[in-house]
Design a protein around this motif. Structure first.
Motif, PDB file in Angstrom:
ATOM      1  N   GLY A 313       0.800  -1.224  -0.130  1.00 17.19           N
ATOM      2  CA  GLY A 313      -0.039  -0.162  -0.035  1.00 17.19           C
ATOM      3  C   GLY A 313       0.790   1.163   0.016  1.00 17.19           C
ATOM      4  O   GLY A 313       0.321   1.999  -0.733  1.00 17.19           O
ATOM      5  N   LEU A 314       1.929   1.275   0.834  1.00 17.04           N
ATOM      6  CA  LEU A 314       2.840   2.318   0.794  1.00 17.04           C
ATOM      7  C   LEU A 314       3.622   2.584  -0.684  1.00 17.04           C
ATOM      8  O   LEU A 314       3.707   3.547  -0.969  1.00 17.04           O
ATOM      9  CB  LEU A 314       3.936   2.278   1.890  1.00 17.04           C
ATOM     10  N   LEU A 315       3.930   1.234  -1.244  1.00 20.06           N
ATOM     11  CA  LEU A 315       4.509   1.492  -2.371  1.00 20.06           C
ATOM     12  C   LEU A 315       3.777   2.079  -3.373  1.00 20.06           C
ATOM     13  O   LEU A 315       4.091   2.993  -4.512  1.00 20.06           O
ATOM     14  CB  LEU A 315       5.102  -0.002  -2.676  1.00 20.06           C
ATOM     15  N   ALA A 316       2.421   1.676  -3.495  1.00 25.89           N
ATOM     16  CA  ALA A 316       1.506   2.122  -4.474  1.00 25.89           C
ATOM     17  C   ALA A 316       0.994   3.273  -4.468  1.00 25.89           C
ATOM     18  O   ALA A 316       0.398   4.223  -5.165  1.00 25.89           O
ATOM     19  CB  ALA A 316       0.189   1.350  -4.476  1.00 25.89           C
ATOM     20  N   SER A 317       1.234   4.053  -3.112  1.00 27.23           N
ATOM     21  CA  SER A 317       0.797   5.510  -2.870  1.00 27.23           C
ATOM     22  C   SER A 317       2.125   6.458  -3.367  1.00 27.23           C
ATOM     23  O   SER A 317       1.846   7.451  -3.512  1.00 27.23           O
ATOM     24  CB  SER A 317       0.924   5.527  -1.534  1.00 27.23           C
ATOM     25  N   CYS A 318       3.128   5.952  -3.924  1.00 23.31           N
ATOM     26  CA  CYS A 318       4.123   6.753  -4.473  1.00 23.31           C
ATOM     27  C   CYS A 318       3.762   7.381  -5.760  1.00 23.31           C
ATOM     28  O   CYS A 318       2.716   6.416  -6.541  1.00 23.31           O
ATOM     29  CB  CYS A 318       5.632   5.731  -4.786  1.00 23.31           C
ATOM     30  N   LYS A 319       3.879   8.637  -6.013  1.00 21.83           N
ATOM     31  CA  LYS A 319       3.469   9.113  -7.329  1.00 21.83           C
ATOM     32  C   LYS A 319       3.851   8.497  -8.544  1.00 21.83           C
ATOM     33  O   LYS A 319       3.034   8.268  -9.385  1.00 21.83           O
ATOM     34  CB  LYS A 319       4.033  10.809  -7.344  1.00 21.83           C
ATOM     35  N   TRP A 320       4.970   8.019  -8.604  1.00 17.16           N
ATOM     36  CA  TRP A 320       5.120   7.288  -9.690  1.00 17.16           C
ATOM     37  C   TRP A 320       4.763   5.891 -10.005  1.00 17.16           C
ATOM     38  O   TRP A 320       4.264   5.682 -11.008  1.00 17.16           O
ATOM     39  CB  TRP A 320       6.956   7.116  -9.999  1.00 17.16           C
ATOM     40  N   ILE A 321       4.528   5.185  -8.988  1.00 12.70           N
ATOM     41  CA  ILE A 321       3.824   3.988  -8.939  1.00 12.70           C
ATOM     42  C   ILE A 321       2.486   4.087  -9.180  1.00 12.70           C
ATOM     43  O   ILE A 321       1.768   3.268  -9.949  1.00 12.70           O
ATOM     44  CB  ILE A 321       4.032   3.117  -7.637  1.00 12.70           C
ATOM     45  N   ARG A 322       1.958   4.978  -8.669  1.00 14.78           N
ATOM     46  CA  ARG A 322       0.268   5.274  -8.539  1.00 14.78           C
ATOM     47  C   ARG A 322      -0.186   5.325 -10.196  1.00 14.78           C
ATOM     48  O   ARG A 322      -1.326   4.836 -10.427  1.00 14.78           O
ATOM     49  CB  ARG A 322      -0.126   6.228  -7.607  1.00 14.78           C
ATOM     50  N   LEU A 323       0.499   6.164 -10.972  1.00 12.44           N
ATOM     51  CA  LEU A 323       0.208   6.322 -12.227  1.00 12.44           C
ATOM     52  C   LEU A 323       0.371   5.042 -13.077  1.00 12.44           C
ATOM     53  O   LEU A 323      -0.249   4.557 -14.116  1.00 12.44           O
ATOM     54  CB  LEU A 323       1.161   7.209 -12.942  1.00 12.44           C
ATOM     55  N   ARG A 324       1.081   3.988 -12.645  1.00  9.36           N
ATOM     56  CA  ARG A 324       1.187   2.640 -13.032  1.00  9.36           C
ATOM     57  C   ARG A 324       0.754   1.539 -12.432  1.00  9.36           C
ATOM     58  O   ARG A 324       1.592   0.286 -12.359  1.00  9.36           O
ATOM     59  CB  ARG A 324       2.585   2.459 -13.717  1.00  9.36           C
ATOM     60  N   ILE A 325      -0.291   1.837 -11.537  1.00 14.53           N
ATOM     61  CA  ILE A 325      -0.629   0.840 -10.589  1.00 14.53           C
ATOM     62  C   ILE A 325      -1.212  -0.777 -11.290  1.00 14.53           C
ATOM     63  O   ILE A 325      -1.033  -1.560 -10.794  1.00 14.53           O
ATOM     64  CB  ILE A 325      -1.658   1.370  -9.459  1.00 14.53           C
ATOM     65  N   GLN A 326      -1.727  -0.638 -12.398  1.00 16.55           N
ATOM     66  CA  GLN A 326      -2.122  -1.673 -12.971  1.00 16.55           C
ATOM     67  C   GLN A 326      -1.022  -2.490 -13.469  1.00 16.55           C
ATOM     68  O   GLN A 326      -1.005  -3.922 -13.486  1.00 16.55           O
ATOM     69  CB  GLN A 326      -3.031  -1.314 -14.289  1.00 16.55           C
ATOM     70  N   TYR A 327       0.296  -1.877 -13.788  1.00 17.34           N
ATOM     71  CA  TYR A 327       1.410  -2.810 -14.050  1.00 17.34           C
ATOM     72  C   TYR A 327       2.015  -3.705 -12.797  1.00 17.34           C
ATOM     73  O   TYR A 327       2.216  -4.812 -12.865  1.00 17.34           O
ATOM     74  CB  TYR A 327       2.543  -1.894 -14.755  1.00 17.34           C
ATOM     75  N   LEU A 328       1.754  -2.750 -11.533  1.00 17.18           N
ATOM     76  CA  LEU A 328       2.184  -3.506 -10.523  1.00 17.18           C
ATOM     77  C   LEU A 328       1.317  -4.508 -10.123  1.00 17.18           C
ATOM     78  O   LEU A 328       1.740  -5.778  -9.672  1.00 17.18           O
ATOM     79  CB  LEU A 328       2.181  -2.331  -9.447  1.00 17.18           C
ATOM     80  N   PHE A 329       0.037  -4.388 -10.370  1.00 16.32           N
ATOM     81  CA  PHE A 329      -0.922  -5.511  -9.916  1.00 16.32           C
ATOM     82  C   PHE A 329      -0.534  -6.641 -10.768  1.00 16.32           C
ATOM     83  O   PHE A 329      -0.601  -8.023 -10.556  1.00 16.32           O
ATOM     84  CB  PHE A 329      -2.222  -4.959 -10.279  1.00 16.32           C
ATOM     85  N   SER A 330      -0.257  -6.447 -12.138  1.00 14.68           N
ATOM     86  CA  SER A 330       0.133  -7.674 -13.170  1.00 14.68           C
ATOM     87  C   SER A 330       1.233  -8.299 -12.475  1.00 14.68           C
ATOM     88  O   SER A 330       1.362  -9.421 -12.697  1.00 14.68           O
ATOM     89  CB  SER A 330       0.271  -7.003 -14.530  1.00 14.68           C
ATOM     90  N   PHE A 331       2.283  -7.641 -12.366  1.00 19.51           N
ATOM     91  CA  PHE A 331       3.652  -8.269 -11.682  1.00 19.51           C
ATOM     92  C   PHE A 331       3.023  -9.202 -10.705  1.00 19.51           C
ATOM     93  O   PHE A 331       3.808 -10.384 -10.299  1.00 19.51           O
ATOM     94  CB  PHE A 331       4.739  -7.046 -11.444  1.00 19.51           C
ATOM     95  N   ALA A 332       2.465  -8.655  -9.563  1.00 20.93           N
ATOM     96  CA  ALA A 332       1.935  -9.281  -8.387  1.00 20.93           C
ATOM     97  C   ALA A 332       1.363 -10.723  -8.721  1.00 20.93           C
ATOM     98  O   ALA A 332       1.682 -11.791  -8.298  1.00 20.93           O
ATOM     99  CB  ALA A 332       1.133  -8.671  -7.253  1.00 20.93           C
ATOM    100  N   VAL A 333       0.483 -10.563  -9.852  1.00 21.56           N
ATOM    101  CA  VAL A 333      -0.229 -11.869 -10.384  1.00 21.56           C
ATOM    102  C   VAL A 333       0.850 -12.953 -10.963  1.00 21.56           C
ATOM    103  O   VAL A 333       0.804 -13.943 -10.795  1.00 21.56           O
ATOM    104  CB  VAL A 333      -1.467 -11.606 -11.391  1.00 21.56           C
ATOM    105  N   ILE A 334       1.534 -12.082 -11.717  1.00 19.26           N
ATOM    106  CA  ILE A 334       2.517 -13.045 -12.394  1.00 19.26           C
ATOM    107  C   ILE A 334       3.388 -13.667 -11.461  1.00 19.26           C
ATOM    108  O   ILE A 334       3.808 -14.906 -11.408  1.00 19.26           O
ATOM    109  CB  ILE A 334       3.502 -12.427 -13.587  1.00 19.26           C
TER     110      ILE A 334
END
Length: 489
Positions: A313-334
């Motif tokens: 949650g803290l990582l996803a709150s970062c400005k750079w990550i938040r704009l690409r949160i769908q990519y982070l979610f995809s990485f977690a599923v992979i």
């Protein structure tokens, strides 16, 4: 049952005070709701030997519980609006506790489907797909009530600190999993699976205590008898029912390309998400691991999950990550899919611990991002409707996945193939999410640019109307929405 709903009139959340006691109650309620279907897997082998069932039949117990939870959101919401969060959680805790205790008397697998699978189910939404298992809907009405009511009451007490409050409440799932897995193994060795279910049923009555802590937020204004009568007529009227159904079933959401991508990826993830929980301990035992160490693997998964969710949650709150949160979610599923594919290739308890850590890390990441990604795609206005539709759709793979994994074990007499199946399906879903989200992001930008150009063209053709609208906006500024300003998760 007396009617005692919280007042729908908006009160300013206090962001603290008794709200933290409510969070503690929600932590207990959600902890039982999410961890029980996974921790019950400790008893599966003993139940199977006692009742003479197959792996696919025994896996259906947790599968039905999970499906009842994911399929029950809207019904729980309606009951919360009618009777209030406190009443719904207390009744759900009573039903789930008594049903699990009654399951200790089971003489057939159908009896367990009825009492554990249904009355002890999790959340509560709309009529679930397991309506085929008529009695099972009864069980799903127990734990099924707890999650929705707990999240709802937190939203009444918190606004600015709501993400923190929700995070602490949702942490109940991995915390309880850490404790229930070894506790269940101890109870199994001491009292057998029947005595264990009786004791666990008694422990689950603590959800009633948790519900008692959830007192309504604020003091509703005094209303006249005529006003109450009018409101009652509105609630019970046919139009009100239709409106409620439309609220939870906004099918126009399926026109959103990003939402459809999200749903497809989620269905593939949930098909293989829970079977590894149910069969991990038994797989470890077949690898020569003792009973307690095998049960401890589930605790490791839960322990890692505890820290992964807030960290993500803290990582996803970062400005750079938040704009690409769908990519982070995809990485977690992979990552989750890869961990299951690696599991059968790892020999020895040390490597099983490594797998449990990867499993807990990736699983925690997925569930820390799953609703935030949905909110990012469809916006806060359509979020309640989207959640109801998503959970109803997800209950299908949740219901089918574990029995399918159990069927593989029945046919091939080896647990490793279920890990290969789950890992392959989840990995495919993760790759699909990654590729399609890249495509979607590249399509959204030109589409938005086209919309802007079209709007500018209309504005240039009607300059008088634009000037009039601008003047109205200046003279009558809209008040900012506090929830939107602070963000909602």
């Amino acid at each position: 049952m007396a009617s005692a709903p919280e007042d729908p009139v908006a009160f300013k959340p206090i962001d603290g005070g008794w709200g933290w006691v409510v969070v503690f109650g929600a932590h207990i309620s959600i902890g039982f709701a999410y961890s029980l279907p996974k921790a019950l897997s400790i008893f599966f082998k003993e139940i199977q030997d006692d009742l003479g069932t197959s792996f696919s039949e025994i896996a259906l117990i947790s599968s039905v519980m999970l499906a009842a939870v994911y399929g029950g959101g809207p019904v729980s919401s309606l009951l919360v609006n009618r009777y209030g969060c406190r009443t719904v959680v207390m009744v759900g805790g009573l039903m789930s506790g008594l049903s699990v205790a009654a399951a200790s008397l089971a003489t057939s697998i159908s009896f367990l489907y009825l009492f554990v699978g249904i009355i002890g189910g999790r959340r509560a939404s709309a009529p679930t797909p397991e309506v085929l298992l008529e009695g099972q809907n009864l069980g799903g009405c127990g734990l099924a009530f707890n999650l929705n009511a707990s999240v709802t009451i937190i939203s009444k007490y918190f606004l600015v600190r709501r993400p923190l409050a929700n995070g602490l409440a949702m942490a109940g799932s991995p915390v309880f999993l850490c404790g229930l897995a070894p506790l269940n193994q101890y109870l199994l060795n001491m009292f057998g699976w029947r005595g264990s279910l009786l004791i666990i049923g008694g422990l689950m009555l603590n959800s009633c205590v948790a519900g008692a802590l959830m007192r309504p937020a604020g003091s509703p204004p005094v209303r006249s008898l005529a006003g109450e009568q009018k409101e009652m007529e509105k609630k019970t009227g046919f139009r009100s029912c239709v409106k409620n159904v439309q609220t939870f079933m906004d099918l126009s959401i399926f026109k959103d390309r990003g939402f459809v991508i999200y749903i497809i990826g989620n269905v593939m993830f949930f098909f293989g998400a829970y079977a590894p929980f149910l069969f991990l301990a038994e797989y470890a035992i077949t690898q020569g691991v003792d009973d307690y160490s095998a049960a401890f693997l589930l605790s490791i998964v839960g322990f890692v999950d505890i820290f992964t969710r807030p960290a993500t949650g803290l990582l996803a709150s970062c400005k750079w990550i938040r704009l690409r949160i769908q990519y982070l979610f995809s990485f977690a599923v992979i990552l989750n899919g890869l961990s299951h594919l690696l599991c059968p290739l790892l020999k020895g308890y040390f490597y099983l611990v490594v797998y449990a850590i990867l499993f807990g890390w990736s699983f925690g990441m997925v569930f820390a991002l799953i609703f935030e990604c949905l909110l990012d795609l469809i916006g806060i206005q359509r979020f309640p409707s989207a959640v109801g539709l998503v959970t109803i759709i997800e209950c299908f793979p949740v219901l089918v996945g574990p029995p399918a994994a159990g069927f593989l074990v029945d046919v091939l007499q080896d647990y490793k193939y279920l890990f290969f199946m789950c890992g392959t399906v989840i990995l495919t879903g993760g790759i699909f999410l990654l590729v399609m989200n890249i495509y979607n992001y590249h399509q959204v930008c030109p589409e938005e640019a086209t919309i802007d150009l079209e709007q500018n063209r209309k504005n240039s053709e009607n300059p008088d109307q634009v000037t009039k609208q601008d003047s109205e906006n200046v003279t009558e500024p809209a008040e900012p929405n506090a929830e939107t300003a602070t963000g909602d998760q």
